[in-house]
Design a protein around this motif. Sequence first.
Motif, PDB file in Angstrom:
ATOM      1  N   SER A   1     -45.131  79.265  34.999  1.00  0.00           N
ATOM      2  CA  SER A   1     -45.191  79.489  33.550  1.00  0.00           C
ATOM      3  C   SER A   1     -46.144  80.639  33.208  1.00  0.00           C
ATOM      4  O   SER A   1     -45.765  81.588  32.515  1.00  0.00           O
ATOM      5  CB  SER A   1     -45.652  78.180  32.894  1.00  0.00           C
ATOM      6  N   GLU A   2     -47.373  80.554  33.739  1.00  0.00           N
ATOM      7  CA  GLU A   2     -48.402  81.494  33.303  1.00  0.00           C
ATOM      8  C   GLU A   2     -48.220  82.884  33.887  1.00  0.00           C
ATOM      9  O   GLU A   2     -48.467  83.883  33.226  1.00  0.00           O
ATOM     10  CB  GLU A   2     -49.799  80.948  33.666  1.00  0.00           C
ATOM     11  N   LYS A   3     -47.764  82.973  35.142  1.00  0.00           N
ATOM     12  CA  LYS A   3     -47.649  84.304  35.756  1.00  0.00           C
ATOM     13  C   LYS A   3     -46.236  84.875  35.680  1.00  0.00           C
ATOM     14  O   LYS A   3     -46.052  86.085  35.589  1.00  0.00           O
ATOM     15  CB  LYS A   3     -48.117  84.226  37.217  1.00  0.00           C
ATOM     16  N   TYR A   4     -45.237  83.989  35.735  1.00  0.00           N
ATOM     17  CA  TYR A   4     -43.852  84.482  35.846  1.00  0.00           C
ATOM     18  C   TYR A   4     -42.993  84.159  34.623  1.00  0.00           C
ATOM     19  O   TYR A   4     -41.785  84.358  34.657  1.00  0.00           O
ATOM     20  CB  TYR A   4     -43.208  83.912  37.117  1.00  0.00           C
ATOM     21  N   GLY A   5     -43.613  83.637  33.572  1.00  0.00           N
ATOM     22  CA  GLY A   5     -42.880  83.438  32.308  1.00  0.00           C
ATOM     23  C   GLY A   5     -41.813  82.363  32.345  1.00  0.00           C
ATOM     24  O   GLY A   5     -40.911  82.342  31.496  1.00  0.00           O
ATOM     25  N   ARG A   6     -41.899  81.442  33.318  1.00  0.00           N
ATOM     26  CA  ARG A   6     -40.901  80.346  33.373  1.00  0.00           C
ATOM     27  C   ARG A   6     -41.384  79.243  32.432  1.00  0.00           C
ATOM     28  O   ARG A   6     -41.987  78.247  32.870  1.00  0.00           O
ATOM     29  CB  ARG A   6     -40.762  79.806  34.800  1.00  0.00           C
ATOM     30  N   THR A   7     -41.118  79.397  31.165  1.00  0.00           N
ATOM     31  CA  THR A   7     -41.672  78.496  30.149  1.00  0.00           C
ATOM     32  C   THR A   7     -40.648  77.469  29.647  1.00  0.00           C
ATOM     33  O   THR A   7     -40.849  76.835  28.614  1.00  0.00           O
ATOM     34  CB  THR A   7     -42.209  79.299  28.956  1.00  0.00           C
ATOM     35  N   ILE A   8     -39.539  77.369  30.371  1.00  0.00           N
ATOM     36  CA  ILE A   8     -38.534  76.329  30.059  1.00  0.00           C
ATOM     37  C   ILE A   8     -38.317  75.527  31.337  1.00  0.00           C
ATOM     38  O   ILE A   8     -38.276  76.100  32.434  1.00  0.00           O
ATOM     39  CB  ILE A   8     -37.205  76.975  29.615  1.00  0.00           C
ATOM     40  N   GLU A   9     -38.208  74.210  31.201  1.00  0.00           N
ATOM     41  CA  GLU A   9     -37.860  73.398  32.375  1.00  0.00           C
ATOM     42  C   GLU A   9     -36.581  72.623  32.108  1.00  0.00           C
ATOM     43  O   GLU A   9     -36.502  71.849  31.156  1.00  0.00           O
ATOM     44  CB  GLU A   9     -38.981  72.415  32.738  1.00  0.00           C
ATOM     45  N   VAL A  10     -35.601  72.870  32.940  1.00  0.00           N
ATOM     46  CA  VAL A  10     -34.344  72.123  32.845  1.00  0.00           C
ATOM     47  C   VAL A  10     -34.457  70.937  33.795  1.00  0.00           C
ATOM     48  O   VAL A  10     -34.608  71.116  35.010  1.00  0.00           O
ATOM     49  CB  VAL A  10     -33.148  73.006  33.259  1.00  0.00           C
TER      50      VAL A  10
END
Length: 478
Positions: free
Chosen positions: A294-303
């Motif tokens: 989330s913080e480094k790679y912008g993966r701010t959604i979790e499916v």
Amino acid sequence: MSKIVLPSGFTFDYTNVLNEWAVTDEDMRNEFDNVANAVKAAAKVRFNGVVDGHLSKDGTPEKVLFPELPYVEDDHLNSEAVLKRLEALGAHAKESIDAVVSFGIGGSYLGGKVLFDVHCGEFWNQKTAEQRNGYPQLYFSGNNADSKRTKELIDALKDSAARKESDFKVMLIVISKSGSTIEPMSNFMVVQEAMLQAGIGVEVIAVTDPRDDEKETLLHKLAVSQNWPIFAVPDGVGGRFSVFTEVGLIIGAVIGFDIRSFLDGAKEIDQACKSGNMLQNPALLSAILKYIASEKYGRTIEVMMPYGDSLKSLAEWYVQLLAESLGKEKADKSGRYGRTPVVAVGTTDMHAQTQEHQEGRLNKVVTFVKVADWETELVVPHTYADIPTLEAFSGLDLATIMNTALEANSEALTGDKRFNLTIELPTLNAFFLGAFMFMQCWAIFYEGQLANVDAFNQPGVEVYKKLLGPKLAAHKNK
Ligand code: PA5
């Protein structure tokens, strides 16, 4: 392959998040101090129930007691006496009750619904009492203020009562920690009244905060005055962690779900979740990977994508756990945190969401849940052996088709460097359900620590409530 495998076979596969094209070893090394602090915080909450900085709704320090729930001990929230009382209620329901309606919303609903879906399946209420091994039908209500659904429920109960020759008996279980939540309380009153009007016998059970001091809940007062049995939503366990308390276990008890095995599964994973070595601790590893993603790679959604229809509610339970725990302002007010949870069910949503997961923005982590052995055998017959398209999957078991689709989905995402994790349950039973759900509780604890948010409050849900009260009052005065 990078996996943590527990003695029971429960597996956390993180191959497709920790590697040179996703979260790297160096990323992990950079979080060394942060992880060490999270591990210390976990040891502390286990020892004395204290999470630094956590305050209750009224701004006073509040204990966090979910870590003790798997352990059935005399001075614990789950003692032998608590389990025996739940089992006695289950035996009573089996003996004397035709239908149970559980009223609750949020944490007072979502966990119980998972136990029901996994243990009973979609067609439970259509089965005969004998096919249900004597246990009652079970319906949920109070998780919305939807008059159409409630009317349909009342009609269904009346129909069932009319079909039975002897007296039909309904148990209404009202679950509310605060004891006055509008959806469960309003639906309870509507359904209770309708049952009484129809001459249907009703028993009421209250599940609420057990205190009887100046903070006594309305539901508790009502239960005392009406002589309803009371079960506890204990202090120190928020709704989203409460499936391991009487809130969830009471649903298990009245459908014959193995609540002891559920707690045993939680216990096995809990042992692993104690480890300071993240390669042996699936919750800690899951938390740090998702935090860096989330913080480094912008993966701010979790499916959250379990494969299997009966697991949809498991993804819905996880939505609340993630959203209410982590979607908030950081404790030092330096910014906001949170990952938007999305429910997906395989294979169904491969025909709906997967296009976006595969080619949309690079902002997601997909968490697959795989049941290795469905313990069913439904082989597609060779009915149309001369049609090659149908023959291609004839002779295969449906469960094999579903699990192979999961593997293909994971491989496809990985091929485009899209972050995905797989949690594998050897089979779908109370033990592995307990293990999965308790692992997620610890993962959320650890991620809250890593991100510096209080994972145990939910101030954001109070804002609309302050607006709703006056708006409803205005309707009454019209
Ligand atoms: O997690 C939470 O705290 C909420 O979702 C609550 O569970 C939900 O609002 C229901 O509250 P109560 O149990 O007080 O009726």
